[in-house]
Write an enzyme that holds these catalytic residues in place. Structure first.
Site, short mmCIF file in Angstrom:
data_model
loop_
_atom_site.label_atom_id
_atom_site.label_comp_id
_atom_site.label_asym_id
_atom_site.label_seq_id
_atom_site.Cartn_x
_atom_site.Cartn_y
_atom_site.Cartn_z
N ARG A 223 3.95 16.98 -11.12
CA ARG A 223 4.73 15.74 -11.00
C ARG A 223 3.76 14.56 -10.97
NH1 ARG A 223 6.33 18.95 -6.52
NH2 ARG A 223 5.27 17.42 -5.21
N CYS B 292 0.10 -18.41 -0.76
CA CYS B 292 1.35 -18.99 -0.27
C CYS B 292 2.54 -18.21 -0.85
CB CYS B 292 1.45 -20.45 -0.66
SG CYS B 292 -0.05 -21.40 -0.29
N MET B 293 3.75 -18.66 -0.54
CA MET B 293 4.93 -17.94 -1.03
C MET B 293 5.05 -18.00 -2.55
SD MET B 293 8.93 -18.39 0.04
CE MET B 293 8.65 -18.12 1.79
N ASP B 294 4.70 -19.16 -3.13
CA ASP B 294 4.93 -19.39 -4.56
C ASP B 294 3.66 -19.62 -5.35
OD1 ASP B 294 7.65 -19.73 -3.63
OD2 ASP B 294 7.05 -21.76 -3.09
N HIS C 201 5.14 19.38 -1.46
CA HIS C 201 4.37 18.16 -1.73
C HIS C 201 3.14 18.14 -0.83
CE1 HIS C 201 3.84 14.20 -3.39
NE2 HIS C 201 4.20 13.52 -2.32
N ARG D 44 6.89 15.87 6.37
CA ARG D 44 7.81 14.79 5.98
C ARG D 44 9.09 15.48 5.55
NH1 ARG D 44 5.92 10.75 1.22
NH2 ARG D 44 6.95 12.38 0.01
N LYS E 240 10.23 6.86 -10.16
CA LYS E 240 10.93 6.25 -9.03
C LYS E 240 10.43 4.82 -8.80
CE LYS E 240 7.45 8.19 -5.94
NZ LYS E 240 7.12 9.27 -5.01
N TYR F 109 -2.96 -23.43 3.15
CA TYR F 109 -2.49 -23.46 4.54
C TYR F 109 -3.57 -23.02 5.53
CZ TYR F 109 2.35 -23.80 2.80
OH TYR F 109 3.52 -24.18 2.20
C1 LIG Z 1 6.05 9.91 -5.68
C2 LIG Z 1 5.96 11.39 -5.74
C3 LIG Z 1 5.13 12.04 -6.68
C4 LIG Z 1 4.15 11.31 -7.56
O1 LIG Z 1 2.94 11.11 -6.85
P1 LIG Z 1 1.67 10.47 -7.57
O2 LIG Z 1 0.61 10.54 -6.55
O3 LIG Z 1 2.06 9.06 -7.91
O4 LIG Z 1 1.41 11.29 -8.78
C5 LIG Z 1 5.20 13.41 -6.78
N1 LIG Z 1 6.03 14.12 -5.98
C6 LIG Z 1 6.82 13.53 -5.05
C7 LIG Z 1 7.68 14.37 -4.20
C8 LIG Z 1 6.81 12.16 -4.89
O5 LIG Z 1 7.59 11.59 -3.96
#
Ligand SMILES: *Cc1c(COP(=O)(O)O)cnc(C)c1O
Length: 391
Positions: free
Chosen positions: A223, A314-316, A167, A135, A42, A267
Site C-alpha cells: 500500500r 501570517c494568515m494570508d 500496518h 492503533r 486518502k 508580526y
Molecule cells: C496512509 C496509509 C498507508 C500509506 O502509507 P505511506 O507511508 O504514505 O505509504 C498505508 N496503509 C494504511 C493503513 C494507511 O493508513
C-alpha cells in the site's frame, strides 16, 4: 517553471510524475514475483487531488486504490473508478450498505463491526489485525474470535473475507525491532486465519517505506501512499529510486521593497534586517496551509535562488528576503517543487519546520487553486492544462 503563473497562488500537480512513480514502485516490488500495488489516495490524494491522482495511478498499472473513509471511496466511484478499492476507517453507523452496493471492500477491526458490515448485505470484507501499532485493528486477544465469526458469516453467505492485513509502526526505521516483531505477529495471524478456515485473496502489511525497504513484508500487495507522490518515506534511508515529486506550490510576488538595517519584519518583529536589504511579499499564509512554523525557517525560490522567509508567516502572506534585488510584482515564487532547478522541496519544508513531507503536502490548500498538468503531454515547454481545476 518559466510558464506564466495564472493564479495568485496555486498548487500544480503533475500527473505524469504520479504515473512514473507508480511504474517505478510496481517494478521494484515485483522483482521476486508478482506483488500487487495499491495506490493510497486518502486525504484528497495527500493534497494532490484524489480523483486525478487515482486516474493517473490506474493508468500506470496500480491494481488497487486505498482510502481511509467510505465517503472517499464513494467519491472515487462517483468519479468513474470501478477497480479494486479498499477503505479502512469507519465509525459505527457509517453507510456500509452504500459501500457494498458500490463494490467497495471495507475493513473490519472487530466482531461488532463485522456484524454491522454483514448486515449491509453480502459484503466483501478485509480484516485488520493489530500486530503492534496499537492503533486500529483487532488486538491479539480477539484474533481467534474475529476469525471464527468471520468464517461463520462467510459460510452463511453474508460476507466474503477477501483480505487480512496490518500496518507497521516504524517501517521508516528499518532497524527498529518493531518491524521484525510485527511481521512475525502478522504471520501468526495468517496461520490462525487459515486454521479458522479463512482463505483471503490478499494479505498485506507494507506501506511505502516497507515496500521499498523490506521485501519480506511484501506479501500479496503493498500500500503505497507517499512514494506515489514522489516523496521519500524514509529520508536518509531510502535508496535513490528516481521518484519524482508531483506537487509544486507557487505564487506571484505581490511587491518588493527596500527595508533599512534594523527594521523589523512581519508580526512581532521576530526578524530585524541586519543590513539594508529588500524584501518580497508572497500571497500565501497559514490560511492556505503554509505552516506558521516556517517563519524564519523555510526558504522559497525567486529568480534562481533560494530566499529565506523572514519574520512570522501570517494568515494570508509571508515575507522573504530578496537580498537587495527588486523583482517586479508578479514574479514567480516557488515555495516548493520537485527540486530540479534548485528550488526547495516539500522535504526541505518538512525539515525546516520539524515535520514530515506528508504533512506539508496534505495541509497545503486553503485558497490556493489546484491545477493538474501532464508533463508527458507537454509540447516543448508549453504546459498542458488538463482543464481540471479543483478547490
Ligand atoms: C496512509 C496509509 C498507508 C500509506 O502509507 P505511506 O507511508 O504514505 O505509504 C498505508 N496503509 C494504511 C493503513 C494507511 O493508513
Amino acid at each position: 517553471m518559466t510558464d506564466p503563473v495564472p493564479s495568485r497562488a496555486e498548487i500544480v500537480v503533475d500527473v505524469a510524475a504520479v504515473r512514473h512513480n507508480v511504474r517505478i514502485l510496481k517494478d521494484l516490488v515485483s522483482v521476486d514475483g508478482p506483488v500487487q500495488l495499491m495506490a493510497v489516495v486518502k486525504a484528497d490524494g495527500y493534497g494532490h487531488g484524489m480523483v486525478e491522482v487515482a486516474a493517473a495511478a490506474r493508468d500506470a498499472g496500480a491494481d488497487w486504490l486505498g482510502v481511509a473513509t467510505i465517503e472517499e471511496a464513494l467519491a472515487l466511484r462517483a468519479a468513474g473508478d470501478h477497480g479494486p478499492l479498499l477503505c479502512w476507517l469507519s465509525a459505527p453507523g457509517d453507510d456500509f450498505a452504500a459501500a457494498v452496493a458500490a463494490g467497495v471492500e471495507v475493513t473490519a477491526y472487530s466482531v461488532a463491526e463485522l456484524e454491522e458490515v454483514a448486515g449491509a448485505g453480502p459484503a466483501r470484507v478485509q480484516l485488520k489485525v493489530d500486530t503492534g501499532l496499537s492503533r486500529g485493528g483487532a488486538p491479539r486477544s480477539e484474533w481467534e474470535h474475529l476469525f471464527s465469526v468471520a468464517h461463520d458469516l462467510e459460510r452463511q453467505g453474508r460476507i466474503t473475507v477477501t483480505g487480512i492485513w496490518s500496518h507497521l509502526a516504524a517501517s521508516d526505521e528499518p532497524a527498529h525491532p518493531a518491524n521484525d516483531a510485527q511481521e512475525a505477529a502478522f504471520r501468526e495471524a495468517l496461520a490462525l486465519a487459515d486454521a479458522a478456515g479463512l482463505d483471503p485473496d490478499v494479505t498485506h502489511l507494507a506501506n511505502s517505506a516497507a515496500a521499498i525497504l523490506r521485501p519480506s513484508a511484501h506479501f500479496d500487495l503493498v500500500r503505497c501512499g507517499i512514494a506515489t507522490y514522489g516523496l521519500d518515506p524514509a529520508p536518509g534511508v531510502t535508496p535513490r529510486l528516481g521518484l519524482r515529486p508531483a506537487m509544486t506550490v507557487r505564487a506571484r510576488l505581490l511587491m518588493s521593497k527596500a527595508v533599512r538595517a534594523g527594521d523589523g519584519v512581519s508580526y512581532g518583529h521576530t526578524w530585524h534586517a541586519v543590513e539594508d536589504t529588500t524584501v518580497g511579499v508572497v500571497p500565501a499564509g497559514y490560511g492556505d496551509g503554509v505552516p506558521r512554523a516556517a517563519g524564519n525557517a523555510a526558504h522559497v525560490w525567486v529568480e534562481d535562488s533560494q530566499r529565506p522567509v523572514r519574520g512570522r508567516v501570517c494568515m494570508d502572506q509571508l515575507v522573504v528576503d530578496l537580498h537587495g534585488e527588486l523583482p517586479p510584482s508578479g514574479t514567480e515564487v516557488v515555495l516548493f517543487g520537485p527540486g530540479d532547478l534548485g528550488e526547495p522541496t516539500a522535504q526541505d519544508w518538512a525539515d525546516a519546520v520539524g515535520t514530515i513531507s506528508y504533512e506539508i503536502v496534505t495541509r497545503v490548500g486553503g485558497r490556493l487553486v489546484r491545477r493538474h498538468v501532464d508533463s508527458d503531454a507537454l509540447a516543448e515547454d508549453e504546459p498542458e492544462d488538463t482543464g481540471r481545476t479543483t478547490r
